[in-house]
Design an enzyme around this catalytic site. Structure first.
Site, mmCIF file in Angstrom:
data_model
loop_
_atom_site.group_PDB
_atom_site.id
_atom_site.type_symbol
_atom_site.label_atom_id
_atom_site.label_comp_id
_atom_site.label_asym_id
_atom_site.label_seq_id
_atom_site.Cartn_x
_atom_site.Cartn_y
_atom_site.Cartn_z
ATOM 1 N N MET A 1 -14.659 29.300 45.720
ATOM 2 C CA MET A 1 -16.034 29.524 45.274
ATOM 3 C C MET A 1 -16.037 30.099 43.861
ATOM 4 S SD MET A 1 -18.251 30.430 48.585
ATOM 5 C CE MET A 1 -17.826 32.159 48.706
ATOM 6 N N GLY A 2 -14.997 29.839 43.114
ATOM 7 C CA GLY A 2 -14.948 30.319 41.729
ATOM 8 C C GLY A 2 -14.631 31.802 41.675
ATOM 9 N N LEU B 1 -12.289 33.074 40.057
ATOM 10 C CA LEU B 1 -10.879 32.955 40.442
ATOM 11 C C LEU B 1 -10.050 34.161 39.992
ATOM 12 C CD1 LEU B 1 -10.237 29.170 39.700
ATOM 13 C CD2 LEU B 1 -11.115 30.254 41.777
ATOM 14 N N HIS B 2 -9.108 34.543 40.837
ATOM 15 C CA HIS B 2 -8.197 35.648 40.534
ATOM 16 C C HIS B 2 -6.780 35.215 40.912
ATOM 17 C CE1 HIS B 2 -8.357 36.193 44.837
ATOM 18 N NE2 HIS B 2 -9.658 36.409 44.789
ATOM 19 N N HIS C 1 -6.172 33.201 44.101
ATOM 20 C CA HIS C 1 -6.404 31.752 43.991
ATOM 21 C C HIS C 1 -5.262 31.107 43.206
ATOM 22 C CE1 HIS C 1 -10.675 33.316 44.245
ATOM 23 N NE2 HIS C 1 -10.645 32.458 45.232
ATOM 24 N N LYS D 1 -5.962 35.984 53.834
ATOM 25 C CA LYS D 1 -6.932 37.092 53.858
ATOM 26 C C LYS D 1 -8.126 36.707 54.725
ATOM 27 C CE LYS D 1 -10.225 39.373 51.088
ATOM 28 N NZ LYS D 1 -11.159 38.293 50.861
HETATM 29 O O1 PAF Z 1 -12.782 30.992 51.056
HETATM 30 C C1 PAF Z 1 -13.644 30.517 50.292
HETATM 31 O O2 PAF Z 1 -13.642 30.736 49.094
HETATM 32 C C2 PAF Z 1 -14.744 29.651 50.883
HETATM 33 O O3 PAF Z 1 -15.140 30.103 52.131
HETATM 34 C C3 PAF Z 1 -14.398 28.170 50.909
HETATM 35 C C4 PAF Z 1 -13.215 27.888 51.834
HETATM 36 C C5 PAF Z 1 -14.084 27.673 49.521
HETATM 37 C C6 PAF Z 1 -15.589 27.352 51.448
HETATM 38 O O4 PAF Z 1 -16.705 27.506 50.631
#
Ligand code: PAF
Length: 283
Positions: free
Chosen positions: A32-33, A35-36, A39, A151
């Site tokens: 969901m952006g 980002l860290h 990710h 997590k």
């Molecule tokens: O873990 C997340 O960031 C969200 O729940 C996901 C898997 C991208 C779905 O929107």
């Protein structure tokens, strides 16, 4: 290789088709952006596996149970694209809400048996929104592998079950939780903590880790383990514990005795920020 930023389903489908016909395998990292490094690790796993890596950046409105939380979830697409490029991702797919949910959209994907407890009990509709969007993203990208962080262990269990039940031809890969130097699990929500809250936040992991040691020392009673963790958390008045459970590591369902690998999973509020974390305990 430069990272392509694509906005539509057609564009991403065509980029993936090209890579596939050039003999590449496809990896997908749904996000969901905001980002860290957590990710970043998911992207590394896919890139290091030699895959054509597609990172999806989409703040999925249907998985938020509170409007404030959705509104606070500001994405920073340029910074996100930079991180993806630095890690060697091939594509960032950042669809619009209308692109994902055009007028008339009417389908939901649900795994009710795994969504009643833990976060599911406190966030009505959350996992329906997650399963629905992940099913869509996996159908759009059609990767051979998709990467998710431990997590969000309940989310992971639900996605695994969904992929198996729907015969999705994708390998769901779980990646261990990334942590700050003091144990705090990496999360986009950490940015919302005040300085004082940030100092207290690692206690969540420390308490879970004490529970893990209790199991390591031979305790097989979930209630006893819960007591150890809760005693530590409740000593800090700033924490408001939402749930704390000992669950089996595969399905994330409560256990009556600890005779297989379990996770101790918790959610706790620090001010207006909700933190979740869990630790794997092998027996
Ligand atoms: O873990 C997340 O960031 C969200 O729940 C996901 C898997 C991208 C779905 O929107």
């Amino acid at each position: 290789v430069s990272t392509q930023l694509l906005y539509t389903v057609e564009e991403v489908r065509s980029a993936v088709a090209k890579a596939r016909s050039a003999g590449r395998t496809i990896g997908c990292v749904p996000t969901m952006g905001a980002l860290h490094a957590g990710h970043g690790a998911l992207i590394d796993w896919s890139v290091e596996a030699g895959e054509f890596t597609v990172v999806t950046v989409f703040v999925n409105p249907i998985q938020f149970d509170r409007k404030e939380d959705y509104d606070a979830y500001a994405i920073s697409l340029p910074a996100d694209v930079d991180l993806c490029a630095a890690r060697g991702a091939a594509v960032v797919f950042a669809p619009s809400v209308e692109g994902m949910y055009p007028e008339g959209f009417a389908t939901a994907v649900e795994v009710p048996a795994l969504a009643q407890n833990l976060c599911g009990a406190f966030r009505p509709g959350h996992f329906r929104g997650v399963a629905t969007v992940v099913a869509k993203l996996l159908n759009i990208v059609q990767p051979q592998a998709a990467y998710f962080g431990e997590k969000d262990a309940q989310q992971l269990a639900i996605i695994r079950q969904m992929a198996a039940d729907l015969n999705l031809p994708v390998r769901i890969v779980s990646v261990p939780t990334g942590r700050e130097f003091d144990g705090l699990a990496l999360s986009s929500r950490n940015r919302r903590l005040s300085e004082a809250e940030r100092r207290i936040a690692p206690l969540l992991y420390q308490a879970l880790d004490a529970g893990r040691r209790k199991i390591g020392n031979g305790s097989r009673d979930p209630a006893e383990v819960q007591r150890v963790v809760l005693t530590i958390l409740e000593a800090e008045p700033a924490f408001r514990v939402e749930y704390l459970e000992v669950v089996d590591a595969r399905r994330m369902q409560a256990v009556e005795s600890i005779h297989e690998d379990v996770r101790i999973a918790a959610a706790a509020w620090l001010g207006s920020t909700r933190l979740i974390d869990n630790v794997l305990c092998r027996v």
